[in-house]
Design a protein around this motif. Sequence first.
Motif, PDB file in Angstrom:
ATOM      1  N   ALA A  44       0.847  -1.201   0.000  1.00  0.00           N
ATOM      2  CA  ALA A  44       0.000   0.000   0.000  1.00  0.00           C
ATOM      3  C   ALA A  44       0.882   1.249   0.000  1.00  0.00           C
ATOM      4  O   ALA A  44       0.617   2.212  -0.732  1.00  0.00           O
ATOM      5  N   GLU A  57       9.655   3.813   7.274  1.00  0.00           N
ATOM      6  CA  GLU A  57       9.521   2.352   7.360  1.00  0.00           C
ATOM      7  C   GLU A  57      10.208   1.854   8.620  1.00  0.00           C
ATOM      8  O   GLU A  57      11.352   2.194   8.905  1.00  0.00           O
ATOM      9  N   ALA A 111       5.029  -7.489   4.423  1.00  0.00           N
ATOM     10  CA  ALA A 111       4.489  -8.825   4.130  1.00  0.00           C
ATOM     11  C   ALA A 111       4.422  -9.045   2.631  1.00  0.00           C
ATOM     12  O   ALA A 111       4.559 -10.166   2.136  1.00  0.00           O
ATOM     13  N   GLY A 113       2.168 -13.712  -3.947  1.00  0.00           N
ATOM     14  CA  GLY A 113       2.137 -12.722  -5.016  1.00  0.00           C
ATOM     15  C   GLY A 113       0.859 -12.625  -5.805  1.00  0.00           C
ATOM     16  O   GLY A 113       0.774 -11.849  -6.751  1.00  0.00           O
ATOM     17  N   PHE A 114      -0.171 -13.414  -5.444  1.00  0.00           N
ATOM     18  CA  PHE A 114      -1.436 -13.251  -6.153  1.00  0.00           C
ATOM     19  C   PHE A 114      -1.928 -11.818  -6.026  1.00  0.00           C
ATOM     20  O   PHE A 114      -1.996 -11.258  -4.921  1.00  0.00           O
ATOM     21  N   LEU A 146       6.272   4.756  13.200  1.00  0.00           N
ATOM     22  CA  LEU A 146       5.179   5.664  13.560  1.00  0.00           C
ATOM     23  C   LEU A 146       4.579   5.251  14.900  1.00  0.00           C
ATOM     24  O   LEU A 146       4.364   4.065  15.137  1.00  0.00           O
ATOM     25  N   HIS A 197       2.925  -6.192  11.875  1.00  0.00           N
ATOM     26  CA  HIS A 197       1.473  -5.955  11.794  1.00  0.00           C
ATOM     27  C   HIS A 197       0.905  -5.981  13.216  1.00  0.00           C
ATOM     28  O   HIS A 197       0.239  -6.920  13.631  1.00  0.00           O
ATOM     29  N   ARG A 216      -3.780  -3.489   4.678  1.00  0.00           N
ATOM     30  CA  ARG A 216      -4.469  -4.254   5.715  1.00  0.00           C
ATOM     31  C   ARG A 216      -4.691  -3.475   7.004  1.00  0.00           C
ATOM     32  O   ARG A 216      -5.279  -4.001   7.939  1.00  0.00           O
ATOM     33  N   SER A 248      -5.516  -8.918  -0.933  1.00  0.00           N
ATOM     34  CA  SER A 248      -4.746  -7.989  -0.093  1.00  0.00           C
ATOM     35  C   SER A 248      -3.717  -7.211  -0.906  1.00  0.00           C
ATOM     36  O   SER A 248      -3.594  -5.988  -0.770  1.00  0.00           O
ATOM     37  N   LEU A 249      -2.985  -7.926  -1.764  1.00  0.00           N
ATOM     38  CA  LEU A 249      -2.064  -7.194  -2.641  1.00  0.00           C
ATOM     39  C   LEU A 249      -2.875  -6.388  -3.643  1.00  0.00           C
ATOM     40  O   LEU A 249      -2.441  -5.326  -4.097  1.00  0.00           O
TER      41      LEU A 249
HETATM   42  C1  LIG Z   1       3.784 -15.748   3.119  1.00  0.00           C
HETATM   43  C2  LIG Z   1       2.710 -14.774   2.711  1.00  0.00           C
HETATM   44  C3  LIG Z   1       1.981 -15.032   1.558  1.00  0.00           C
HETATM   45  C4  LIG Z   1       0.992 -14.126   1.158  1.00  0.00           C
HETATM   46  N1  LIG Z   1       0.378 -14.315  -0.059  1.00  0.00           N
HETATM   47  C5  LIG Z   1      -0.467 -13.358  -0.519  1.00  0.00           C
HETATM   48  C6  LIG Z   1      -0.961 -13.405  -1.851  1.00  0.00           C
HETATM   49  O1  LIG Z   1      -0.605 -14.269  -2.659  1.00  0.00           O
HETATM   50  N2  LIG Z   1      -1.844 -12.437  -2.238  1.00  0.00           N
HETATM   51  C7  LIG Z   1      -2.259 -11.443  -1.394  1.00  0.00           C
HETATM   52  O2  LIG Z   1      -3.074 -10.609  -1.800  1.00  0.00           O
HETATM   53  N3  LIG Z   1      -1.771 -11.364  -0.138  1.00  0.00           N
HETATM   54  C8  LIG Z   1      -0.875 -12.271   0.300  1.00  0.00           C
HETATM   55  N4  LIG Z   1      -0.340 -12.149   1.553  1.00  0.00           N
HETATM   56  C9  LIG Z   1      -0.820 -11.053   2.413  1.00  0.00           C
HETATM   57  C10 LIG Z   1      -0.249  -9.721   1.952  1.00  0.00           C
HETATM   58  O3  LIG Z   1       1.144  -9.833   1.748  1.00  0.00           O
HETATM   59  C11 LIG Z   1      -0.519  -8.611   2.974  1.00  0.00           C
HETATM   60  O4  LIG Z   1      -1.817  -8.679   3.452  1.00  0.00           O
HETATM   61  C12 LIG Z   1      -0.248  -7.265   2.311  1.00  0.00           C
HETATM   62  O5  LIG Z   1       1.133  -7.159   2.053  1.00  0.00           O
HETATM   63  C13 LIG Z   1      -0.751  -6.115   3.162  1.00  0.00           C
HETATM   64  O6  LIG Z   1      -0.322  -4.915   2.565  1.00  0.00           O
HETATM   65  P1  LIG Z   1       0.090  -3.686   3.499  1.00  0.00           P
HETATM   66  O7  LIG Z   1       0.701  -2.677   2.610  1.00  0.00           O
HETATM   67  O8  LIG Z   1      -1.064  -3.334   4.330  1.00  0.00           O
HETATM   68  O9  LIG Z   1       1.178  -4.314   4.487  1.00  0.00           O
HETATM   69  P2  LIG Z   1       2.690  -4.705   4.201  1.00  0.00           P
HETATM   70  O10 LIG Z   1       2.889  -5.085   2.792  1.00  0.00           O
HETATM   71  O11 LIG Z   1       3.106  -5.678   5.251  1.00  0.00           O
HETATM   72  O12 LIG Z   1       3.466  -3.331   4.473  1.00  0.00           O
HETATM   73  C14 LIG Z   1       3.384  -2.726   5.732  1.00  0.00           C
HETATM   74  C15 LIG Z   1       4.720  -2.091   6.052  1.00  0.00           C
HETATM   75  O13 LIG Z   1       4.563  -1.219   7.157  1.00  0.00           O
HETATM   76  C16 LIG Z   1       5.669  -1.360   8.024  1.00  0.00           C
HETATM   77  N5  LIG Z   1       5.263  -0.889   9.348  1.00  0.00           N
HETATM   78  C17 LIG Z   1       4.493  -1.522  10.275  1.00  0.00           C
HETATM   79  N6  LIG Z   1       4.327  -0.739  11.346  1.00  0.00           N
HETATM   80  C18 LIG Z   1       4.983   0.421  11.093  1.00  0.00           C
HETATM   81  C19 LIG Z   1       5.166   1.613  11.835  1.00  0.00           C
HETATM   82  N7  LIG Z   1       4.653   1.757  13.062  1.00  0.00           N
HETATM   83  N8  LIG Z   1       5.903   2.609  11.269  1.00  0.00           N
HETATM   84  C20 LIG Z   1       6.465   2.473  10.035  1.00  0.00           C
HETATM   85  N9  LIG Z   1       6.324   1.343   9.298  1.00  0.00           N
HETATM   86  C21 LIG Z   1       5.572   0.333   9.824  1.00  0.00           C
HETATM   87  C22 LIG Z   1       6.011  -2.813   7.949  1.00  0.00           C
HETATM   88  O14 LIG Z   1       7.317  -3.068   8.392  1.00  0.00           O
HETATM   89  C23 LIG Z   1       5.792  -3.087   6.459  1.00  0.00           C
HETATM   90  O15 LIG Z   1       6.972  -2.850   5.723  1.00  0.00           O
HETATM   91  C24 LIG Z   1       0.686 -13.009   1.966  1.00  0.00           C
HETATM   92  C25 LIG Z   1       1.427 -12.758   3.109  1.00  0.00           C
HETATM   93  C26 LIG Z   1       2.460 -13.614   3.472  1.00  0.00           C
HETATM   94  C27 LIG Z   1       3.300 -13.286   4.675  1.00  0.00           C
END
Ligand SMILES: Cc1cc2nc3c(=O)[nH]c(=O)nc-3n(C[C@H](O)[C@H](O)[C@H](O)COP(=O)(O)OP(=O)(O)OC[C@H]3O[C@@H](n4cnc5c(N)ncnc54)[C@H](O)[C@@H]3O)c2cc1C
Length: 490
Positions: free
Chosen positions: A31, A50, A58, A64-65, A204, A266, A454, A469-470
């Motif tokens: 995101a 970050e 994550a 990667g779907f 944060l 998370h 998320r 989610s991606l």
């Molecule tokens: C093994 C695995 C397989 C998966 N397969 C899939 C899939 O195939 N398809 C799919 O849609 N989803 C999949 N998911 C889920 C998906 O990866 C996550 O739900 C998605 O990445 C969420 O996006 P996000 O940007 O909210 O969080 P993230 O991509 O996790 O990014 C959040 C970032 O915020 C950072 N952060 C956290 N707290 C703070 C803070 N206080 N200050 C600054 N930075 C912070 C974290 O370190 C991280 O880098 C999978 C997850 C895993 C672990």
Amino acid sequence: MTAGKLRPVPAAAIAEWHETADVVIAGYGIAGVSAAIEAARSGAQVLILERTSGWGGAAALAGGFVYLGGGTPLQRALGFEDSAENMEKFLLAAVGPGADAAKIADYCRGSLEHYDWLVGNGVPFREALWDEPGWEPPHDEGLAYSGGENAAPFNAVASPAPRGHVPRMRDKRTGERGGGYMLMKPLAETAEALGVRVSYDVRLTRLIVDGERVVGVLARRYGREIAVRAELGVVLATGGFAYSEQMVADHAPRLIGRPGAAIEEHDGVGILAATAFGAATAHMDATEVAFFGDPQMMARGILVNGQGQRYVTEDTYPGRIGQATLFHQDNQAFLVIDEQAHEEALATETATPVFRVPPTWAAETVAELEADMGLPELALQTTVEVYNTYAAQGLDPLFGKKPEWLRPLTGAVAAFDLRGATAGFPLGGLRTDLDSRVLHVSGEPIPGLFAAGRCTAGICTGGYVSGASLGDGSFYGRRAGLAAAKGEVE
Ligand SMILES: Cc1cc2nc3c(=O)[nH]c(=O)nc-3n(C[C@H](O)[C@H](O)[C@H](O)COP(=O)(O)OP(=O)(O)OC[C@H]3O[C@@H](n4cnc5c(N)ncnc54)[C@H](O)[C@@H]3O)c2cc1C
């Protein structure tokens, strides 16, 4: 973490601003990177904070779907017809209850453009289909069914189309990588080429506010507090709350002790910091559920609950099986399979060999197996008899399993103990509108505050499809970046 530490801080109390940017994004996962690209392309100066020492979150660990449809070039190249309406029909049926109809319609209508955006930013998809039961393609196929589109009951609701788009899982320079990494890498490179600045090891902790407007964030860097000013907007992209024991206990208690497909970062802080300023949340009880059964074996066998009765279509998306097991069967599941089906399944390829363990029980007859499993006499025998009677006719009137997987179970049989074989992550979070503006409990957008990924309630509000989610993280991450760069909330 105490509530006191999360309360927003008035800007007037800030003695020194350590960093300033137009748009400040917390979190450099899917995101965050998507927000950064769009905000930078809109002309904003962007700073990502970050918490860890690298990009990815994550997302970089993910299979990667990315859930996309409506007739993407990849779908069409592989011979599949789809439309935004067809995709919407499916999602409304599959991802509820309480599906956010406006978000789903918006997401489906924007899906083709979003595919082009990903490809345009360097995300590679290979023109190949993986058409077998499984969690993920075992190689670098770019397209797969990832939500039960081609299984009952959804194959009767919408015309089945695969929508799990997987970035090509190979990087010539660095060797084999997962699809999530291959999604994040080109996006992070794009963001940084656009001049997005990144501060790593910065976490944060709270929002900084001026009246009703969010004007920055407080963060910790190497144990010291810093104040970061956002001239136009703050984007929360910190991920969900799978690793906050308290929040899981409060909102999604079925997941206690079983976080999955999430990272320890998370911890829900983005959600808490915003709710401490009056933000609304939605669908905090909704959860994705992974199920540790081998999909190739499940499709060929029967899944029974603690009473020895079938309860789900075995050839559907394994995440749907996981939800059915955890939500409705008290996490009690056994996979029953005959020797022939077991051997057939073992001969197939899988991306998850870890699920290919020896069966827990093996017996010459169903009656013996039933006794070994400790089930009441006739419970399993009756289930198998009913299943076999219809399977012999290519029918499954109870659950609608497709004829290609139907064959009476005969001869020696075995069972896998899949009790407790689930894990997952919460799907609920901040309530946002279609521009990713965080909504106050009053329903009004909170000026200066945006969120995606998320830490928000996305397109899935109960059911789940792999790639959501991606998918919604990147889609609404972009919206957050665009809206934040505009600055004003009307
Ligand atoms: C093994 C695995 C397989 C998966 N397969 C899939 C899939 O195939 N398809 C799919 O849609 N989803 C999949 N998911 C889920 C998906 O990866 C996550 O739900 C998605 O990445 C969420 O996006 P996000 O940007 O909210 O969080 P993230 O991509 O996790 O990014 C959040 C970032 O915020 C950072 N952060 C956290 N707290 C703070 C803070 N206080 N200050 C600054 N930075 C912070 C974290 O370190 C991280 O880098 C999978 C997850 C895993 C672990």
